[in-house]
Design an enzyme around this catalytic site. Sequence first.
Site, PDB file in Angstrom:
ATOM      1  N   PRO A 421       0.847  -1.198   0.000  1.00  0.00           N
ATOM      2  CA  PRO A 421       0.000   0.000   0.000  1.00  0.00           C
ATOM      3  C   PRO A 421       0.884   1.252   0.000  1.00  0.00           C
ATOM      4  O   PRO A 421       1.777   1.373   0.830  1.00  0.00           O
ATOM      5  CB  PRO A 421      -0.786  -0.106   1.304  1.00  0.00           C
ATOM      6  N   HIS A 576      -4.871  -1.359   9.352  1.00  0.00           N
ATOM      7  CA  HIS A 576      -3.635  -0.604   9.572  1.00  0.00           C
ATOM      8  C   HIS A 576      -3.502  -0.261  11.054  1.00  0.00           C
ATOM      9  O   HIS A 576      -4.244   0.576  11.587  1.00  0.00           O
ATOM     10  CB  HIS A 576      -3.664   0.669   8.743  1.00  0.00           C
ATOM     11  N   HIS A 579       2.554   2.814  12.205  1.00  0.00           N
ATOM     12  CA  HIS A 579       2.996   4.124  11.721  1.00  0.00           C
ATOM     13  C   HIS A 579       2.378   5.302  12.468  1.00  0.00           C
ATOM     14  O   HIS A 579       2.300   6.410  11.935  1.00  0.00           O
ATOM     15  CB  HIS A 579       2.725   4.265  10.214  1.00  0.00           C
ATOM     16  N   TYR A 581      -0.644   5.921  13.278  1.00  0.00           N
ATOM     17  CA  TYR A 581      -2.043   6.241  13.023  1.00  0.00           C
ATOM     18  C   TYR A 581      -2.881   5.801  14.236  1.00  0.00           C
ATOM     19  O   TYR A 581      -2.350   5.293  15.218  1.00  0.00           O
ATOM     20  CB  TYR A 581      -2.504   5.594  11.720  1.00  0.00           C
ATOM     21  N   ARG A 723       8.570   1.091  -3.293  1.00  0.00           N
ATOM     22  CA  ARG A 723       9.169   2.032  -4.243  1.00  0.00           C
ATOM     23  C   ARG A 723       9.550   1.405  -5.588  1.00  0.00           C
ATOM     24  O   ARG A 723       9.351   2.039  -6.625  1.00  0.00           O
ATOM     25  CB  ARG A 723      10.387   2.718  -3.605  1.00  0.00           C
TER      26      ARG A 723
END
Length: 786
Positions: A421, A576, A579, A581, A723
């Site tokens: 994602p 999720h 990170h 969140y 990436r």
Amino acid sequence: MKIVCIGGGPAGLYFALLMKKADPAHDITVIERNRPYDTFGWGVVFSDQTLGNLRAADEPTATAILDAFNHWDDIEVNIRGHKIRSGGHGFCGIGRKRLLNILQARCEELGVKLVFETEVASDEEFPDADLIIASDGLNSRIRQKYATVYQPDIDMRRCRFVWLGTHKLFEAFTFAFEETQWGWFQAHAYRFDADTSTFIVETPEEVWLKAGLDQMSKEESITFCEQLFAKYLDGHALMSNAAHLRGSAQWIKFPRVICKTWVHHNGRVPVVLMGDAAHTAHFSIGSGTKLAFEDAIELARCIERQRGDLNAALREYEAVRSVEVLKIQNAARNSTEWFENVRRYVNLPPEQFAYSLLTRSQRISHENLRLRDRAYVERYEDWWAERSGAQRRPGARPIPPMFTPYQVRGTRLKNRVVVSPMAQYSATDGIPGDFHLVHLGARAMGGAGLVFAEMTCVSPDARITPGCPGLWNDRQRDAWKRIVDYVHTHTDAKIGMQLGHAGAKGSTNAPWDGDGADRPLPSGNWPLVSASAVPYLDDGPVPRPMTRADMDRVKADFVAAARRAAEAGFDWLELHCAHGYLLSAFISPLTNRRTDEYGGSLENRLRYPLEVFRAIRTVWPEHLPMSVRVSAHDWVEGGITPDDAVEIARAFKAAGADMIDCSSGQVSAHQKPVYGRMYQTPFADRIRNEAGIPTIAVGAISEADHVNSIIAAGRADLCAIARPHLANPAWTLMEAAKIGYFDLDWPKQYRSGKTQLERNLEREKAAAAQTAGLSALQQANLALGV
């Protein structure tokens, strides 16, 4: 110059002879505390490539060493009654005493002064020296004296080990693993002369203590080892040559040494660390003596290149060698941790256990193993494919692990590659548009087994930026369905949805707008909620701690979004929890300061994320998988650690999760990650093999070789590539071509170009092989940079 080498180990002796060879006018003295030709080691190991470096530096020394070497190509792994061999590894063994004899004799031949049985208390004993080399070993007095300058970082590792010898001659580098009532022991054994082998016994300190080895005499503990490894010794005894040690003192722990700087000017003369005084590398990769030699070679070269500017030479030496040593130390750390955690891997099938051992340092990869022993790798690939439910076609090459299928509940992925994602910040009112169709459709056509949509928000105030997509209404659901239908119609990839809530990291700019990423919108901000009133940035907006009513509302938003994801036809759902969140903010102690039942212990901090997960699982179709993305390391003191991550994974597994997506960081702006190739894979490895749940590895995975190595070793079950897929939507197909694997079901849009692509690749490979003229082993070592 007048040069003094304090310490007569390989580093000091080899530097002395190289400098004397370069200029016989140098006045060089090596001072050693032990007696002439005395040493307490058994055998040391080199790779073939190291011999090449020695030959280039001093042919007579290299020839003498080579004449005394015992050479072998095979590694043999013994586990649970199974014996697995692979070849082509190119090792050389020599007795440490014989090695020092050769170096001492060469020094004497060249005119280096050797002084034995002399303790050097201080570098100040040599006021007229132009250069002092502190090659005084692991417990360097010079390093300790100037510790504020060298800034050594010494990490005592977990295992206890003992160096022993035996007259049993091992024809392969042999690893043997034996289980006892106290835990696992392992032996590292290799032949180093005509009648002797080194035999190292190692075990975690807690096992060593439980077995009572700390209370045994030296003779009793040697007998213990003989009995434990009797089937490998064929009646031969184990021997110690450490007569100066008593009782358990022969069992030591390995200190990993890293120094921030290696050069100190004491006011009169530079004092330079070399060899073990500057750095150590665990014996399991056999590089300590290699590093010592290469330190000596590099410093001698730098002095010659700088021609009279000693300070410039020392700066160059430190700059060049510190980088090269760090590469070896990183590999040694990986290898050390593998052996410290053998219990983590012993339940792997023996074939996979051996493969995991061979690739433990991450310097030896799948394709590097193929260069060393193609037959071994192809047997392993066939074994792996059969376990995965795939069989190679008649006449085809074996199937690389990354191209084997993977089944989770009712979803079957055609291979192990996942498009991770990746936030695109390109939606309007939460609705994905043509951009998303092209972006995700292209990557689904590019060969990956599973393509994830970016984190999709469950409500307008759950967004990171105004450009984030959502699933809080039916228009958004229908827009997603258009994309899902395209992927299902035109490709054989599966498509996954990742649901999340930004929490304290919401209401910010897109990275290219305003003040950049993580900064609040210049206008139109929405209220933020989180576990506690902790902003992501120190000067950022402070979120409101969630009330029970807030929790109920957000949970209902997640449930509604999950229903819409199912209606849109997604094959996979991910929650999720990473990170920084919202759900991650509950899990991390850095962001959860609550004093109610949702704060405090890890069990309490997990309570709300698990509550949300269970609620979603009840509405998500039973036959479809659910994964959870976690931050396995906050990279901040006091934050989540890999130990915590294992417990987090166990909790989600108990709640019904099928897989853990193992990321890290981004919870705190004060994080200090340690980046590197495949740097987050160890988290996936540990969670998979300790918590017993399948994992997705992420982070700096950029080649088919990385994916094959990770999957084949059992470090993860899937690999998520981010990436590289942005740069090339067809990354999976391109990597298949790079490794010469064409026996896969290409999307019909690309099949017309397959034959020409194959021909071009074969021409390039043939030309490279013709011009290189290297043996398989040389290619392997060149690829490793050793």
